[in-house]
Write an enzyme that holds these catalytic residues in place. Sequence first.
Site, mmCIF file in Angstrom:
data_model
loop_
_atom_site.group_PDB
_atom_site.id
_atom_site.type_symbol
_atom_site.label_atom_id
_atom_site.label_comp_id
_atom_site.label_asym_id
_atom_site.label_seq_id
_atom_site.Cartn_x
_atom_site.Cartn_y
_atom_site.Cartn_z
ATOM 1 N N HIS A 123 0.804 -1.158 0.180
ATOM 2 C CA HIS A 123 -0.081 -0.262 0.223
ATOM 3 C C HIS A 123 0.673 1.640 0.090
ATOM 4 O O HIS A 123 0.008 2.517 -0.496
ATOM 5 C CB HIS A 123 -0.878 -0.207 1.036
ATOM 6 C CG HIS A 123 -0.193 0.384 2.394
ATOM 7 N ND1 HIS A 123 0.240 -0.862 3.181
ATOM 8 C CD2 HIS A 123 -0.903 1.566 2.870
ATOM 9 C CE1 HIS A 123 0.668 0.688 4.211
ATOM 10 N NE2 HIS A 123 -0.157 1.418 4.053
ATOM 11 N N ASP A 124 2.360 1.310 0.301
ATOM 12 C CA ASP A 124 3.019 2.241 0.648
ATOM 13 C C ASP A 124 3.808 2.625 -0.719
ATOM 14 O O ASP A 124 4.808 3.524 -0.588
ATOM 15 C CB ASP A 124 3.982 2.799 1.946
ATOM 16 C CG ASP A 124 2.773 3.190 3.020
ATOM 17 O OD1 ASP A 124 1.437 4.010 2.752
ATOM 18 O OD2 ASP A 124 2.565 3.323 4.012
ATOM 19 N N GLU A 160 2.714 5.294 -2.696
ATOM 20 C CA GLU A 160 3.847 6.657 -2.225
ATOM 21 C C GLU A 160 4.882 7.032 -1.973
ATOM 22 O O GLU A 160 5.549 8.145 -2.252
ATOM 23 C CB GLU A 160 2.374 6.691 -1.406
ATOM 24 C CG GLU A 160 2.541 8.233 -0.236
ATOM 25 C CD GLU A 160 1.072 7.501 0.321
ATOM 26 O OE1 GLU A 160 -0.202 7.676 0.166
ATOM 27 O OE2 GLU A 160 1.670 7.697 1.692
ATOM 28 N N ASP A 161 5.619 5.729 -1.712
ATOM 29 C CA ASP A 161 7.139 6.415 -0.661
ATOM 30 C C ASP A 161 8.187 5.722 -1.401
ATOM 31 O O ASP A 161 9.114 5.948 -1.745
ATOM 32 C CB ASP A 161 7.187 6.068 0.101
ATOM 33 C CG ASP A 161 5.798 6.126 1.495
ATOM 34 O OD1 ASP A 161 5.260 7.493 1.107
ATOM 35 O OD2 ASP A 161 4.991 5.750 2.192
HETATM 36 N N1 LIG Z 1 2.914 6.606 13.547
HETATM 37 C C1 LIG Z 1 3.804 6.952 13.091
HETATM 38 N N2 LIG Z 1 4.199 6.818 11.599
HETATM 39 C C2 LIG Z 1 5.191 6.708 10.726
HETATM 40 C C3 LIG Z 1 6.232 6.303 11.514
HETATM 41 N N3 LIG Z 1 7.483 6.402 10.533
HETATM 42 C C4 LIG Z 1 6.758 6.634 9.283
HETATM 43 N N4 LIG Z 1 4.827 7.093 9.527
HETATM 44 C C5 LIG Z 1 4.532 6.978 8.606
HETATM 45 O O1 LIG Z 1 4.336 8.633 9.095
HETATM 46 C C6 LIG Z 1 2.517 8.705 8.515
HETATM 47 C C7 LIG Z 1 2.640 9.634 9.302
HETATM 48 O O2 LIG Z 1 2.782 10.867 9.380
HETATM 49 P P1 LIG Z 1 2.252 12.152 8.781
HETATM 50 O O3 LIG Z 1 3.518 13.309 9.002
HETATM 51 O O4 LIG Z 1 0.697 12.473 8.910
HETATM 52 O O5 LIG Z 1 2.354 11.962 7.011
HETATM 53 P P2 LIG Z 1 3.538 11.923 6.231
HETATM 54 O O6 LIG Z 1 4.091 11.192 6.110
HETATM 55 O O7 LIG Z 1 2.626 12.285 4.843
HETATM 56 O O8 LIG Z 1 4.592 13.731 6.693
HETATM 57 C C8 LIG Z 1 2.037 7.285 8.023
HETATM 58 O O9 LIG Z 1 1.995 7.256 6.828
HETATM 59 P P3 LIG Z 1 0.978 6.164 5.752
HETATM 60 O O10 LIG Z 1 0.827 4.705 6.518
HETATM 61 O O11 LIG Z 1 1.185 6.275 4.300
HETATM 62 O O12 LIG Z 1 -0.482 7.117 6.337
HETATM 63 P P4 LIG Z 1 -1.063 8.372 6.465
HETATM 64 O O13 LIG Z 1 -1.316 8.524 8.251
HETATM 65 O O14 LIG Z 1 -0.400 9.281 5.554
HETATM 66 O O15 LIG Z 1 -2.501 7.944 5.584
HETATM 67 C C9 LIG Z 1 3.217 6.891 8.340
HETATM 68 O O16 LIG Z 1 3.053 5.349 8.077
HETATM 69 C C10 LIG Z 1 6.232 6.331 13.090
HETATM 70 O O17 LIG Z 1 7.212 6.071 13.772
HETATM 71 N N5 LIG Z 1 4.924 6.036 13.864
HETATM 72 MN MN LIG Z 2 0.982 3.084 5.995
#
Ligand SMILES: Nc1nc2c(ncn2[C@@H]2O[C@H](COP(=O)(O)OP(=O)(O)O)[C@@H](OP(=O)(O)OP(=O)(O)O)[C@H]2O)c(=O)[nH]1
Ligand SMILES: [Mn+2]
Length: 179
Positions: A61-62, A65-66
């Site tokens: 899923h990521d 995006e990443d």
């Molecule tokens: N809680 C947490 N999140 C982390 C960590 N490392 C990376 N992430 C990722 O960071 C995203 C949430 O941080 P934000 O600051 O809201 O988003 P951003 O990465 O787009 O800047 C999530 O992306 P995402 O999976 O794409 O989900 P979404 O929230 O963007 O939908 C999450 O998977 C961590 O150590 N803890």
């Molecule tokens: Mn994710």
Amino acid sequence: MSSLTSVLLETINFAAEKHRNQRRKDPDATPYINHPIGVARILSHEGGITDIEVLQAALLHDTVEDTDTTMDELESVFGPTVARIVQEVTDDKTLPKEERKRLQVEHAPHRSHQAKLVKLADKLYNLRDLNRCTPTGWTAERVQEYFVWASQVIKGLRGTNAKLEEILQQLFLERGVEM
Ligand SMILES: Nc1nc2c(ncn2[C@@H]2O[C@H](COP(=O)(O)OP(=O)(O)O)[C@@H](OP(=O)(O)OP(=O)(O)O)[C@H]2O)c(=O)[nH]1
Ligand SMILES: [Mn+2]
């Protein structure tokens, strides 16, 4: 070996190679692949999901995006359904962050059932991760804001999976966040 096992191993390996240089934001810089594997595990072990394409989409899923992964690449390796689910849960990174966050709330109710499942598990993993430890550089306020925003996204996913929604509801309750 069953073909489902083989397909899952192929998918896990693809995701691991794509995320190989990426780390989570926690102080230990955990390998990023722990997250997609954990999201797929939530779906199977807590959500009772056996739809292989949902589990594959969770693992992938990521990636778009990443990492350098493209939708065409996912479609040619894993087929149109898996690629479509991943597309549905992929943010447009060319947009400003606030706009991306707003669009997640707006689009959530209109996603397919399969994509909603991946979204629920993605948010559940990230909220538990925030309870486990604070990402480097995040304040307590930023953590709380993530809970509030996530609750707005989850509100739009209601009626998708009772078990996952119940677990999420409890996490919001503990934070004093309405859902
Ligand atoms: N809680 C947490 N999140 C982390 C960590 N490392 C990376 N992430 C990722 O960071 C995203 C949430 O941080 P934000 O600051 O809201 O988003 P951003 O990465 O787009 O800047 C999530 O992306 P995402 O999976 O794409 O989900 P979404 O929230 O963007 O939908 C999450 O998977 C961590 O150590 N803890
Ligand atoms: Mn994710």
